[in-house]
Design a protein around this motif. Structure first.
Motif, PDB file in Angstrom:
ATOM      1  N   THR A 199     -29.970 -31.275  26.004  1.00  0.00           N
ATOM      2  CA  THR A 199     -30.891 -31.112  27.131  1.00  0.00           C
ATOM      3  C   THR A 199     -32.342 -31.183  26.666  1.00  0.00           C
ATOM      4  N   GLN A 200     -32.649 -30.503  25.571  1.00  0.00           N
ATOM      5  CA  GLN A 200     -34.020 -30.530  25.054  1.00  0.00           C
ATOM      6  C   GLN A 200     -34.407 -31.927  24.577  1.00  0.00           C
ATOM      7  N   LEU A 201     -33.503 -32.616  23.924  1.00  0.00           N
ATOM      8  CA  LEU A 201     -33.795 -33.977  23.458  1.00  0.00           C
ATOM      9  C   LEU A 201     -34.029 -34.920  24.639  1.00  0.00           C
ATOM     10  N   MET A 202     -33.212 -34.808  25.661  1.00  0.00           N
ATOM     11  CA  MET A 202     -33.392 -35.655  26.842  1.00  0.00           C
ATOM     12  C   MET A 202     -34.737 -35.378  27.500  1.00  0.00           C
ATOM     13  N   HIS A 203     -35.122 -34.107  27.560  1.00  0.00           N
ATOM     14  CA  HIS A 203     -36.406 -33.737  28.149  1.00  0.00           C
ATOM     15  C   HIS A 203     -37.566 -34.314  27.339  1.00  0.00           C
ATOM     16  N   MET A 204     -37.460 -34.269  26.031  1.00  0.00           N
ATOM     17  CA  MET A 204     -38.525 -34.767  25.161  1.00  0.00           C
ATOM     18  C   MET A 204     -38.619 -36.290  25.194  1.00  0.00           C
ATOM     19  N   LEU A 205     -37.516 -36.971  25.393  1.00  0.00           N
ATOM     20  CA  LEU A 205     -37.496 -38.426  25.345  1.00  0.00           C
ATOM     21  C   LEU A 205     -37.768 -39.095  26.686  1.00  0.00           C
ATOM     22  N   ARG A 206     -37.886 -38.304  27.743  1.00  0.00           N
ATOM     23  CA  ARG A 206     -38.176 -38.878  29.058  1.00  0.00           C
ATOM     24  C   ARG A 206     -39.530 -39.567  29.024  1.00  0.00           C
ATOM     25  N   LEU A 232     -22.221 -24.608  23.784  1.00  0.00           N
ATOM     26  CA  LEU A 232     -23.491 -24.232  24.394  1.00  0.00           C
ATOM     27  C   LEU A 232     -24.685 -24.683  23.546  1.00  0.00           C
ATOM     28  N   LEU A 233     -24.558 -24.557  22.246  1.00  0.00           N
ATOM     29  CA  LEU A 233     -25.634 -24.975  21.348  1.00  0.00           C
ATOM     30  C   LEU A 233     -25.866 -26.486  21.430  1.00  0.00           C
ATOM     31  N   VAL A 234     -24.792 -27.257  21.420  1.00  0.00           N
ATOM     32  CA  VAL A 234     -24.907 -28.713  21.535  1.00  0.00           C
ATOM     33  C   VAL A 234     -25.510 -29.085  22.893  1.00  0.00           C
TER      34      VAL A 234
END
Length: 147
Positions: A32-39, A25-27
């Motif tokens: 998910t947060q990294l993908m959101h930030m890199l969009r 869950l942590l990974v």
């Protein structure tokens, strides 16, 4: 609390499934947060969209089905059916440097359209988070009919 480091290995050994689930869950959360930030495209709230329209004269493209568009759309939004949405269109090419905001009913289809705009070289691409649903929930003005 001082004996926590000594008891941690024993806890992990006794509750390995729980610990494994926690790590998964942590990974997942981090990815998910990294993908959101890199969009390359960003989601906007209705208030942020209003500011972008007022301050920078953003182009708003509504890709909702025509029936939904005629019932309610953001004032000044241009309707383009998703089946006819072409980021390479010469009319759109003129506004590559302007902020372009894509709107649909719920925000799901707009995400696909914004990805196409980014691939076509548009620099400032946005989508309305949760689409027209969020615009209506914010009790902002809507236009009806065709423009």
């Amino acid at each position: 609390m001082n004996d926590f480091p000594q008891k941690l290995p024993e806890f992990i050994h006794n509750h390995w499934a729980l610990c494994l689930l926690f790590v998964i869950l942590l990974v997942g959360l981090i990815v998910t947060q990294l993908m959101h930030m890199l969009r390359k495209d960003k989601s906007l709230t209705p208030a942020q969209l209003t500011q972008l329209i007022n301050r920078e004269n953003a182009l708003v493209i509504d890709i909702s089905p025509l029936g939904d568009y005629e019932k309610a759309h953001i004032p000044g939004a241009k309707h383009v059916a998703m089946s006819q949405f072409d980021p390479e269109n010469k009319e759109l090419a003129k506004v590559k440097d302007m902020p372009v905001v894509v709107v649909c009913k719920t925000g799901q289809t707009a995400a696909k359209a914004t990805q196409r705009l980014v691939k076509a070289g548009f620099q400032r691409v946005y989508r309305l988070n949760n689409g027209m649903m969020s615009w209506k929930q914010a009790d902002l003005p809507v236009s009806k009919g065709r423009n």
